[in-house]
Structures are given as C-alpha cells and as structure tokens.
Design an enzyme around this catalytic site. Structure first.
Site, mmCIF file in Angstrom:
data_model
loop_
_atom_site.group_PDB
_atom_site.id
_atom_site.type_symbol
_atom_site.label_atom_id
_atom_site.label_comp_id
_atom_site.label_asym_id
_atom_site.label_seq_id
_atom_site.Cartn_x
_atom_site.Cartn_y
_atom_site.Cartn_z
ATOM 1 N N SER A 120 3.874 -3.045 -7.670
ATOM 2 C CA SER A 120 2.926 -2.314 -7.345
ATOM 3 C C SER A 120 2.109 -3.380 -8.043
ATOM 4 C CB SER A 120 3.744 -1.043 -8.016
ATOM 5 O OG SER A 120 1.996 -0.371 -7.467
ATOM 6 N N ASP A 180 2.506 4.192 1.815
ATOM 7 C CA ASP A 180 1.736 4.206 1.448
ATOM 8 C C ASP A 180 1.086 4.463 0.430
ATOM 9 O OD1 ASP A 180 1.477 3.249 -1.872
ATOM 10 O OD2 ASP A 180 3.002 2.023 -1.384
ATOM 11 N N HIS A 207 4.916 4.826 -1.942
ATOM 12 C CA HIS A 207 5.469 3.853 -2.606
ATOM 13 C C HIS A 207 6.146 3.715 -3.563
ATOM 14 C CE1 HIS A 207 2.128 1.101 -5.509
ATOM 15 N NE2 HIS A 207 3.300 1.582 -6.190
#
Length: 227
Positions: A120, A180, A207
């Site tokens: 991320s 996601d 995610h």
C-alpha cells in the site's frame, strides 16, 4: 549432496497506520509459504500517525490496519491534519525525506538486502525508492528486485519529479486485488508503465498481502531468478 540455497533477504515496508511488528504479523502466511526462499526483515516508518478521533473522517486504509496501537506512516498528503489518503491530490507532502533516510539507515544497519517489498503506502514508497535507485540518486540502494502489493503512483505534485525516469529496470512483481477498496485496481495498474517488464499477480480479493497456496508458485518463480 547439493548445498542449500542461501535465503534471499528482503526489506519489508508496511502500509499506512501499520508498523513493522504488525506488518510482520499480517504477513505470517507469506512468510510460511516462502520460508525456504527468503528472510523477511521489517522496519517501521518514522512518523507517528495521530489517532482518529472522528470515525466519520477515518482514512480508508484504517479499515485494513487492524487497529494497531503504534500507527505509523511514510508521509502525509494533508500537511495540516498530518493524515494520508492515496487519492488525495496535493501540492506538497510532509515526511518523505525522513522516510528515505529511515530506509537508508536500515540498509546500512540491517543489510545487505537482495530485494524490497512494500504494501500500500509502503509499496508507493518502494516505487519511488526504485526510481531513485534507477537515477543513481541514492547510492545506498542496490535492490535487485521489488515486490509491490497494492502499490500506486503518488498523486502529490511534489513527487512527480521522482517518476521522471525513462523506465525503472529493476525486476518487479506487482500484486493487487480486484476487490481492493482502499487502492483500487486501476491505481495499481497506473503504476505498471513506470516499470520495465513488470510482472503481475492479480487476486480476486481486497486490501491485504495474498499468500494462498494458489499464489505460491508466482512468488517462488519470481524469486528463483535471484537465487
């Protein structure tokens, strides 16, 4: 008898509102499926992230952080609020320089490393570190490969110059989920042209760092090239 291969050492860069310890816990399945191939080394971002007071204003990534007590970030897109949102366009950010220094210190004190893995916001940082390495702007960085999970291109104007390189030639594996909601698939795909010959692992979920048995072969085949 043939000699066992020396495990690859990979520096791991966590996501926003995580820290090195919590990211290690969240990637337990990945460590398990790759335990014969790699040693994963985790560090924490230098910036403390303020606790969220108002649930209505919580950053999307908080939902994936697991409620870590010591929440950290690599940079803030909102300088005043000291907060971060991957989709928030901004002229300037806060904290990236210190984070680059943190990684340099980790390489010096904990290295050497064969590769680097980011998740991320951490994957967005890894992309920028790879660009700096490509431009030979950071002699400390000499990663042979990069794995970017739920990565994206920073939309902060201040970071635009980092991507001004013909192509990042460091071999890369880009992993992203079709469901996601924090870093949508198209944001991860938008990063792919920055890397020459990028490999892709797409999973059907959200995610997190995928590490099911169905993903093992892709990770292993990618890593075999560097052993």
């Amino acid at each position: 008898m043939c000699k066992a291969a020396v495990p690859l050492r990979i520096l791991c860069i966590h996501g926003y509102r995580q820290n090195g310890s919590s990211f290690r816990e969240k990637t337990g399945a990945l460590r398990k499926i790759l335990k014969k191939q790699v040693e994963l080394v985790y560090i924490s971002a230098p910036h403390h992230v303020p606790a969220i007071q108002n649930q209505a204003n919580r950053e999307p990534e908080k939902t994936a952080s697991g409620g870590d007590e010591d929440q950290r970030g690599w940079w803030f897109s909102d300088v005043q609020a000291r907060s971060f949102n991957a989709q928030q366009e901004c002229e300037s950010s806060l904290g990236l320089e210190e984070s680059v220094e943190t990684v340099k210190t980790a390489v010096k004190d904990l290295g050497p490393f064969d590769g680097i893995l980011g998740f991320s916001q951490g994957a967005a940082l890894v992309a920028m570190l790879c660009a700096l390495q490509e431009q030979k702007l950071q002699p400390a960085f000499n990663f042979r490969f990069a794995i970017l999970v739920a990565g994206f291109r920073s939309v902060c104007s201040q970071h635009r110059r980092v991507y001004e390189v013909p192509a990042i030639t460091i071999p890369s594996l880009h992993v992203f989920g079709q469901e996601d909601r924090v870093i949508p698939e198209e944001m991860s795909r938008d990063l792919l042209p920055a890397f020459d010959g990028a490999q892709i692992l797409i999973h059907p979920d959200g995610h997190f760092v995928p590490a099911a048995s169905s993903h093992r072969q892709t990770y292993q085949d990618f890593l075999k090239k560097f052993q």
